[in-house]
Design a protein around this motif. Structure first.
Motif, PDB file in Angstrom:
ATOM      1  N   GLU A 137     -72.862  34.859 -48.432  1.00 52.03           N
ATOM      2  CA  GLU A 137     -72.757  35.033 -46.972  1.00 52.03           C
ATOM      3  C   GLU A 137     -71.443  35.674 -46.540  1.00 52.03           C
ATOM      4  N   ILE A 138     -70.567  35.985 -47.509  1.00 58.11           N
ATOM      5  CA  ILE A 138     -69.270  36.567 -47.135  1.00 58.11           C
ATOM      6  C   ILE A 138     -69.103  37.957 -47.765  1.00 58.11           C
ATOM      7  N   SER A 139     -68.156  38.730 -47.224  1.00 60.32           N
ATOM      8  CA  SER A 139     -67.978  40.112 -47.694  1.00 60.32           C
ATOM      9  C   SER A 139     -67.309  40.150 -49.078  1.00 60.32           C
ATOM     10  N   GLY A 140     -67.321  41.343 -49.699  1.00 56.00           N
ATOM     11  CA  GLY A 140     -66.715  41.516 -51.018  1.00 56.00           C
ATOM     12  C   GLY A 140     -65.231  41.170 -51.027  1.00 56.00           C
ATOM     13  N   GLY A 141     -64.529  41.607 -49.964  1.00 54.08           N
ATOM     14  CA  GLY A 141     -63.092  41.324 -49.856  1.00 54.08           C
ATOM     15  C   GLY A 141     -62.828  39.829 -49.756  1.00 54.08           C
ATOM     16  N   MET A 142     -63.677  39.156 -48.972  1.00 55.79           N
ATOM     17  CA  MET A 142     -63.521  37.698 -48.824  1.00 55.79           C
ATOM     18  C   MET A 142     -63.820  36.991 -50.147  1.00 55.79           C
ATOM     19  N   GLN A 143     -64.814  37.508 -50.863  1.00 58.87           N
ATOM     20  CA  GLN A 143     -65.152  36.906 -52.174  1.00 58.87           C
ATOM     21  C   GLN A 143     -63.962  36.996 -53.122  1.00 58.87           C
ATOM     22  N   LYS A 144     -63.285  38.169 -53.073  1.00 55.28           N
ATOM     23  CA  LYS A 144     -62.110  38.348 -53.939  1.00 55.28           C
ATOM     24  C   LYS A 144     -61.021  37.354 -53.559  1.00 55.28           C
ATOM     25  N   ARG A 145     -60.878  37.130 -52.242  1.00 55.01           N
ATOM     26  CA  ARG A 145     -59.840  36.195 -51.797  1.00 55.01           C
ATOM     27  C   ARG A 145     -60.185  34.757 -52.198  1.00 55.01           C
ATOM     28  N   VAL A 146     -61.491  34.425 -52.140  1.00 59.73           N
ATOM     29  CA  VAL A 146     -61.913  33.083 -52.587  1.00 59.73           C
ATOM     30  C   VAL A 146     -61.604  32.943 -54.086  1.00 59.73           C
ATOM     31  N   ALA A 147     -61.884  34.026 -54.832  1.00 62.67           N
ATOM     32  CA  ALA A 147     -61.621  33.987 -56.280  1.00 62.67           C
ATOM     33  C   ALA A 147     -60.119  33.800 -56.544  1.00 62.67           C
ATOM     34  N   ILE A 148     -59.279  34.406 -55.716  1.00 61.49           N
ATOM     35  CA  ILE A 148     -57.823  34.220 -55.874  1.00 61.49           C
ATOM     36  C   ILE A 148     -57.476  32.756 -55.577  1.00 61.49           C
ATOM     37  N   ALA A 149     -58.067  32.237 -54.489  1.00 62.91           N
ATOM     38  CA  ALA A 149     -57.796  30.830 -54.127  1.00 62.91           C
ATOM     39  C   ALA A 149     -58.211  29.905 -55.269  1.00 62.91           C
ATOM     40  N   ARG A 150     -59.372  30.177 -55.879  1.00 62.18           N
ATOM     41  CA  ARG A 150     -59.844  29.352 -57.005  1.00 62.18           C
ATOM     42  C   ARG A 150     -58.900  29.479 -58.200  1.00 62.18           C
ATOM     43  N   ALA A 151     -58.418  30.730 -58.406  1.00 59.38           N
ATOM     44  CA  ALA A 151     -57.532  30.971 -59.555  1.00 59.38           C
ATOM     45  C   ALA A 151     -56.192  30.247 -59.416  1.00 59.38           C
ATOM     46  N   ILE A 152     -55.716  30.071 -58.185  1.00 61.04           N
ATOM     47  CA  ILE A 152     -54.397  29.442 -58.008  1.00 61.04           C
ATOM     48  C   ILE A 152     -54.482  27.938 -57.723  1.00 61.04           C
TER      49      ILE A 152
END
Lengths: 256, 248
Positions: A137-152
């Motif tokens: 339900e979210i854009s590609g850019g937002m997905q990348k940011r979620v992935a960064i949040a998960r990574a940190i």
């Protein structure tokens, strides 16, 4: 700090990595650049342990990944965070659950503390309010940011980003680059970014490794790139007219 | 072809070794287990009931029409219907159907996770992805399958009664007598035991095909088809062996 020494990797008859050695510095954004098929992704997969090289060493702060046992490797992996090209978020989980996943799996925090930490990470990547949404339900850019949040989420010592800007528009790419750079400084991590986005190279490339046909071709910083005489590097970096003009201006300024 | 078969078997055994290793966090696995019970088991109840109801009815009609003879007692129809449902349909044939529904679901889900790098993401985090993704599915299906078999037997018998109530094919009291005639409890147990093996085959083989996917969406589709074919063949083959082993 991550040191790699004479890494060699082949797939059947084809030798993809031919003895690559370098050092990725702590607290800096280390970039691996090169043409498609030059071996960037294979190199990163060898560094994180998704592939096993035939020869060489991968040392994480003097701990050799290739000589570690299963338990040691798993322990080391908890010090790593990775941002994949496709973001690789778990489809069946919400944004918040995705970020909470490593905490749930490996930390001894209570559920409330895990939620608080996950929300802090989401807030850090400017995604407040998206926690109940699913990745679809979210854009590609937002997905990348979620992935960064998960990574940190677990305060990693090492962050790996495989083509973080692929599929993103230039403006969003700048946001992601800036975010990775800021987080690297903030957490004092060793960050390795695999990219062929020249905007990333010029904006956050503190330590750049250019590989060509599986070999180290050039190493330096973004400042060194403009003045480099390496032909292969120049033909790769300054392939577009825009970057050719930038190079000409730089050369003229040096002459004056 | 033999070498390829041996290689695949070897890879399957190695994967199972990883699957049955100690979980990192049992609480998280339990949560997954409950989720899988819902997804693989509870969501299959509808189709199990529907198919069993109709098959029970069809078997009753077919037997009634084909063995009608003044020499044959009328309750024979109920007796044969019960034996077919109990001995073969509700365990083996139902598991073949579930291999199509649940097996393809498992292999395509895990295969999609492989091609979208979600499995790599788990590995990088230090999670044993094979165990985390596959173990809850195997345990969930093995747990829920006796329940599905029970539902299937009951639905088949209800289907048989429907032919009496609505079709007037047979007298309900004759059917009841036949259904209860010479009942051997062990047949029900052997049906449950067989279904446990079949559940393991469906969950583990489908997961293996999904987990081994290399490439893109076409390979995911191929893995899904291959898993259904392999599960079906293995179920039929093991049915032959188990039926021999479990006979009185």
């Amino acid at each position: 700090m991550i040191e790699i020494n004479t890494i060699e990797k082949s797939f059947e008859e084809k030798k993809v990595l031919k003895g690559i050695s370098t050092t990725f510095k702590t607290g800096e954004t280390n970039l691996i650049i090169g043409e498609s098929g030059s071996g960037k992704t294979v190199l990163m997969q060898c560094i994180v342990g998704l592939l096993t090289p035939e020869k060489g060493e991968v040392k994480y702060d003097h701990r050799d990944l290739l000589k570690m046992g299963k338990l040691e490797t798993q322990k080391l992996r908890r010090e790593m965070g990775m941002l994949f090209q496709s973001a690789a978020l778990f489809d069946s989980m919400t944004v918040l659950e995705n970020v909470m996943f490593p905490l749930n799996m490996f930390s001894d925090k209570t559920l409330r503390e895990q939620t608080r930490r996950a929300l802090t990470c989401l807030d850090r990547v400017n995604l407040k309010g998206a926690d109940t949404k699913f990745p679809g339900e979210i854009s590609g850019g937002m997905q990348k940011r979620v992935a960064i949040a998960r990574a940190i989420a677990l305060n990693p010592h090492y962050l790996f980003c495989d083509e973080p800007n692929s599929g993103l528009d230039p403006k969003t790419s700048l946001v992601i680059d800036a975010l990775i750079h800021e987080i690297t400084k903030e957490y004092g991590m060793t960050t390795i970014i695999n990219t062929h986005d020249m905007n990333s190279v010029m904006s956050i490339g503190e330590n750049i490794l250019f590989i060509n046909k599986g070999k180290n071709e050039w190493e330096g910083s973004k400042e060194n790139i403009l003045s480099s005489n390496n032909k292969k590097l120049n033909s790769f970096i300054f392939a577009s007219d825009l970057f050719k003009k930038v190079k000409e201006i730089e050369v003229n300024q040096v002459k004056e | 072809m033999i070498a390829e078969g041996l290689e695949t078997t070897g890879k399957y055994i190695l994967l199972m070794k990883r699957v049955f290793s100690r979980p990192e966090r049992i609480r998280v696995y339990l949560k997954q287990y409950v989720k899988e019970i819902e997804q693989l088991g509870i969501n299959s109840i509808g189709i199990v009931l529907l198919i069993s109801l109709f098959i029970g009815a069809v078997i009753t009609i077919q037997i009634k029409l084909n063995i009608e003879s003044p020499w044959m007692p009328r309750w024979t129809v109920g007796y044969i219907t019960r034996e077919i449902m109990l001995l073969e349909f509700s365990s083996s044939i139902m598991c073949l159907i579930l291999a199509g529904k649940v097996g393809s679901n498992i292999s395509s889900e895990i295969g999609s996770m492989r091609v979208t790098q979600q499995i790599d993401a788990l590995e990088i985090m230090g999670v044993n992805s094979a165990s985390f993704l596959i173990l809850p599915k195997i345990l969930a299906l093995v747990t829920i399958i006796p329940l599905l078999v029970t539902f299937s037997i009951c639905a088949g018998i209800i289907g048989a009664y429907c032919t009496c109530w609505f079709g007037g094919i047979l007298n309900a009291s004759d059917l009841s007598y036949g259904l209860q005639y010479n009942f051997v409890e062990w047949y029900a147990w052997s049906s449950f035991i067989k279904s446990l093996f079949f559940a393991f085959i469906i969950a583990s083989v489908s997961s293996f095909y999904g987990y081994s996917v290399k490439g893109g969406s076409i390979e995911v589709g191929k893995a899904s088809t291959d898993s259904v074919v392999s599960c079906s063949v293995l179920i039929l083959f093991s049915d032959l062996i188990l039926t021999n082993l479990l006979k009185l």
